[in-house]
Design a protein around this motif. Structure first.
Motif, PDB file in Angstrom:
ATOM      1  N   PHE A 196      44.359  29.005  53.829  1.00 23.95           N
ATOM      2  CA  PHE A 196      45.169  28.918  52.612  1.00 23.95           C
ATOM      3  C   PHE A 196      44.354  28.230  51.518  1.00 23.95           C
ATOM      4  O   PHE A 196      44.240  28.730  50.395  1.00 23.95           O
ATOM      5  CB  PHE A 196      46.469  28.146  52.895  1.00 23.95           C
ATOM      6  CG  PHE A 196      47.365  27.993  51.704  1.00 23.95           C
ATOM      7  CD1 PHE A 196      47.106  27.058  50.709  1.00 23.95           C
ATOM      8  CD2 PHE A 196      48.494  28.788  51.571  1.00 23.95           C
ATOM      9  CE1 PHE A 196      47.935  26.917  49.615  1.00 23.95           C
ATOM     10  CE2 PHE A 196      49.333  28.659  50.474  1.00 23.95           C
ATOM     11  CZ  PHE A 196      49.051  27.710  49.497  1.00 23.95           C
ATOM     12  N   ILE A 214      41.406  30.449  50.291  1.00 24.02           N
ATOM     13  CA  ILE A 214      41.831  31.612  49.502  1.00 24.02           C
ATOM     14  C   ILE A 214      42.281  31.178  48.110  1.00 24.02           C
ATOM     15  O   ILE A 214      41.905  31.792  47.105  1.00 24.02           O
ATOM     16  CB  ILE A 214      42.936  32.386  50.251  1.00 24.02           C
ATOM     17  CG1 ILE A 214      42.323  33.090  51.471  1.00 24.02           C
ATOM     18  CG2 ILE A 214      43.643  33.380  49.330  1.00 24.02           C
ATOM     19  CD1 ILE A 214      43.338  33.630  52.467  1.00 24.02           C
ATOM     20  N   THR A 221      43.192  35.860  44.180  1.00 23.59           N
ATOM     21  CA  THR A 221      44.387  36.581  44.617  1.00 23.59           C
ATOM     22  C   THR A 221      45.695  35.820  44.453  1.00 23.59           C
ATOM     23  O   THR A 221      46.757  36.442  44.493  1.00 23.59           O
ATOM     24  CB  THR A 221      44.256  36.998  46.091  1.00 23.59           C
ATOM     25  OG1 THR A 221      43.985  35.845  46.890  1.00 23.59           O
ATOM     26  CG2 THR A 221      43.149  38.023  46.277  1.00 23.59           C
ATOM     27  N   TYR A 222      45.674  34.516  44.309  1.00 24.56           N
ATOM     28  CA  TYR A 222      46.899  33.730  44.201  1.00 24.56           C
ATOM     29  C   TYR A 222      46.869  32.848  42.972  1.00 24.56           C
ATOM     30  O   TYR A 222      45.842  32.246  42.663  1.00 24.56           O
ATOM     31  CB  TYR A 222      47.110  32.865  45.453  1.00 24.56           C
ATOM     32  CG  TYR A 222      47.757  33.652  46.562  1.00 24.56           C
ATOM     33  CD1 TYR A 222      49.141  33.739  46.660  1.00 24.56           C
ATOM     34  CD2 TYR A 222      46.985  34.349  47.487  1.00 24.56           C
ATOM     35  CE1 TYR A 222      49.741  34.493  47.657  1.00 24.56           C
ATOM     36  CE2 TYR A 222      47.579  35.106  48.477  1.00 24.56           C
ATOM     37  CZ  TYR A 222      48.955  35.176  48.554  1.00 24.56           C
ATOM     38  OH  TYR A 222      49.542  35.930  49.530  1.00 24.56           O
ATOM     39  N   TRP A 257      54.327  27.410  51.121  1.00 18.94           N
ATOM     40  CA  TRP A 257      54.104  28.510  52.065  1.00 18.94           C
ATOM     41  C   TRP A 257      55.126  28.586  53.197  1.00 18.94           C
ATOM     42  O   TRP A 257      55.511  29.672  53.614  1.00 18.94           O
ATOM     43  CB  TRP A 257      52.692  28.441  52.652  1.00 18.94           C
ATOM     44  CG  TRP A 257      52.315  29.719  53.325  1.00 18.94           C
ATOM     45  CD1 TRP A 257      52.278  29.969  54.674  1.00 18.94           C
ATOM     46  CD2 TRP A 257      51.971  30.951  52.694  1.00 18.94           C
ATOM     47  NE1 TRP A 257      51.920  31.270  54.906  1.00 18.94           N
ATOM     48  CE2 TRP A 257      51.725  31.898  53.702  1.00 18.94           C
ATOM     49  CE3 TRP A 257      51.845  31.342  51.361  1.00 18.94           C
ATOM     50  CZ2 TRP A 257      51.356  33.208  53.426  1.00 18.94           C
ATOM     51  CZ3 TRP A 257      51.477  32.649  51.082  1.00 18.94           C
ATOM     52  CH2 TRP A 257      51.240  33.565  52.114  1.00 18.94           C
ATOM     53  N   GLY A 276      46.289  35.121  60.479  1.00 17.86           N
ATOM     54  CA  GLY A 276      46.862  35.307  59.155  1.00 17.86           C
ATOM     55  C   GLY A 276      48.309  34.902  59.171  1.00 17.86           C
ATOM     56  O   GLY A 276      48.869  34.545  60.223  1.00 17.86           O
ATOM     57  N   SER A 294      54.660  37.392  50.718  1.00 15.05           N
ATOM     58  CA  SER A 294      53.277  37.043  50.388  1.00 15.05           C
ATOM     59  C   SER A 294      52.486  36.994  51.682  1.00 15.05           C
ATOM     60  O   SER A 294      53.038  36.668  52.733  1.00 15.05           O
ATOM     61  CB  SER A 294      53.210  35.679  49.699  1.00 15.05           C
ATOM     62  OG  SER A 294      53.904  35.686  48.481  1.00 15.05           O
ATOM     63  N   MET A 334      48.513  36.157  53.636  1.00 12.92           N
ATOM     64  CA  MET A 334      47.147  35.622  53.662  1.00 12.92           C
ATOM     65  C   MET A 334      46.540  35.916  55.022  1.00 12.92           C
ATOM     66  O   MET A 334      47.167  35.651  56.052  1.00 12.92           O
ATOM     67  CB  MET A 334      47.122  34.119  53.422  1.00 12.92           C
ATOM     68  CG  MET A 334      47.396  33.705  52.007  1.00 12.92           C
ATOM     69  SD  MET A 334      46.970  31.964  51.786  1.00 12.92           S
ATOM     70  CE  MET A 334      47.484  31.735  50.095  1.00 12.92           C
ATOM     71  N   ASP A 355      43.066  35.087  57.206  1.00 17.58           N
ATOM     72  CA  ASP A 355      41.868  34.260  57.275  1.00 17.58           C
ATOM     73  C   ASP A 355      40.659  35.133  56.942  1.00 17.58           C
ATOM     74  O   ASP A 355      40.434  36.160  57.592  1.00 17.58           O
ATOM     75  CB  ASP A 355      41.739  33.675  58.680  1.00 17.58           C
ATOM     76  CG  ASP A 355      40.566  32.732  58.845  1.00 17.58           C
ATOM     77  OD1 ASP A 355      39.612  32.771  58.042  1.00 17.58           O
ATOM     78  OD2 ASP A 355      40.600  31.946  59.812  1.00 17.58           O
ATOM     79  N   GLN A 370      39.212  39.059  58.629  1.00 18.26           N
ATOM     80  CA  GLN A 370      39.525  40.302  57.928  1.00 18.26           C
ATOM     81  C   GLN A 370      38.852  41.489  58.599  1.00 18.26           C
ATOM     82  O   GLN A 370      37.875  41.344  59.315  1.00 18.26           O
ATOM     83  CB  GLN A 370      39.093  40.204  56.459  1.00 18.26           C
ATOM     84  CG  GLN A 370      39.969  39.253  55.676  1.00 18.26           C
ATOM     85  CD  GLN A 370      39.521  39.073  54.232  1.00 18.26           C
ATOM     86  OE1 GLN A 370      38.405  39.398  53.864  1.00 18.26           O
ATOM     87  NE2 GLN A 370      40.414  38.534  53.416  1.00 18.26           N
ATOM     88  N   ASN A 379      42.457  43.270  43.341  1.00 25.48           N
ATOM     89  CA  ASN A 379      42.524  43.134  44.800  1.00 25.48           C
ATOM     90  C   ASN A 379      42.779  44.535  45.377  1.00 25.48           C
ATOM     91  O   ASN A 379      43.848  44.840  45.893  1.00 25.48           O
ATOM     92  CB  ASN A 379      43.620  42.141  45.196  1.00 25.48           C
ATOM     93  CG  ASN A 379      43.614  41.803  46.669  1.00 25.48           C
ATOM     94  OD1 ASN A 379      42.878  42.388  47.458  1.00 25.48           O
ATOM     95  ND2 ASN A 379      44.454  40.871  47.052  1.00 25.48           N
TER      96      ASN A 379
END
Length: 161
Positions: free
Chosen positions: A18, A21, A27-28, A43, A62, A81, A83, A85, A89, A122
């Protein structure tokens, strides 16, 4: 991989990715420099929403949070939402979490799911959500201050259930 409801014990394994990212600024729109406690409050979704984790054994791959998009007369539309890790990915974690959220929203009786702020650059997320049945309803120009690209648009994406 298993997807299950997150517990308080999961937060120490969510927090590192978190934090990374959010710090990357791509992205956030969360504020920079959030403490772990402040991030946890953002979160770990309270009821009627919930937060889930995708795990492989004890490893959190994730997480997703979901619930009503708005209270009261807007509560029939869900939002979520996600996320993953960055070190995890490319293993289908985002797709699995996305499918889980769509299925959960349908089972919970929501009429649709609205993503309020998908960063237009994104492209992996936009492609994933489109492949899962979401459409871009609108793009708010220059609504996100991207760390590398400057001001870029935010998509509002939707799927009717």
């Amino acid at each position: 991989m298993e997807i299950r409801v997150a517990t308080g014990d999961d937060w120490p394994r969510i927090w590192p990715f978190f934090e990374r990212i959010v710090a990357e600024g791509e992205t956030y729109a969360y504020p920079d420099g959030l403490s772990s406690d402040a991030a946890r409050r953002l979160w770990m979704e309270p009821a009627p929403g919930r937060t889930v984790v995708a795990v492989d054994g004890e490893t959190v791959l994730g997480s997703a949070k979901m619930g009503p998009n708005r209270p009261g007369r807007g509560a029939h539309i869900a939002t979520a939402s996600f996320m993953v890790d960055p070190q995890r990915q490319g293993r289908g974690v985002g797709r699995a979490l996305g499918r889980y959220v769509v299925d959960a929203a349908r089972a919970d009786g929501y009429h649709g799911i609205q993503f309020n702020a998908v960063v237009e650059t994104n492209t992996a997320a936009v492609a994933l959500w489109r492949s899962l049945g979401f459409e871009v309803l609108a793009t708010v120009p220059e609504a996100f201050d991207h760390a590398r690209h400057g001001l870029v648009g935010l998509h509002v994406m939707y799927q009717r259930l």
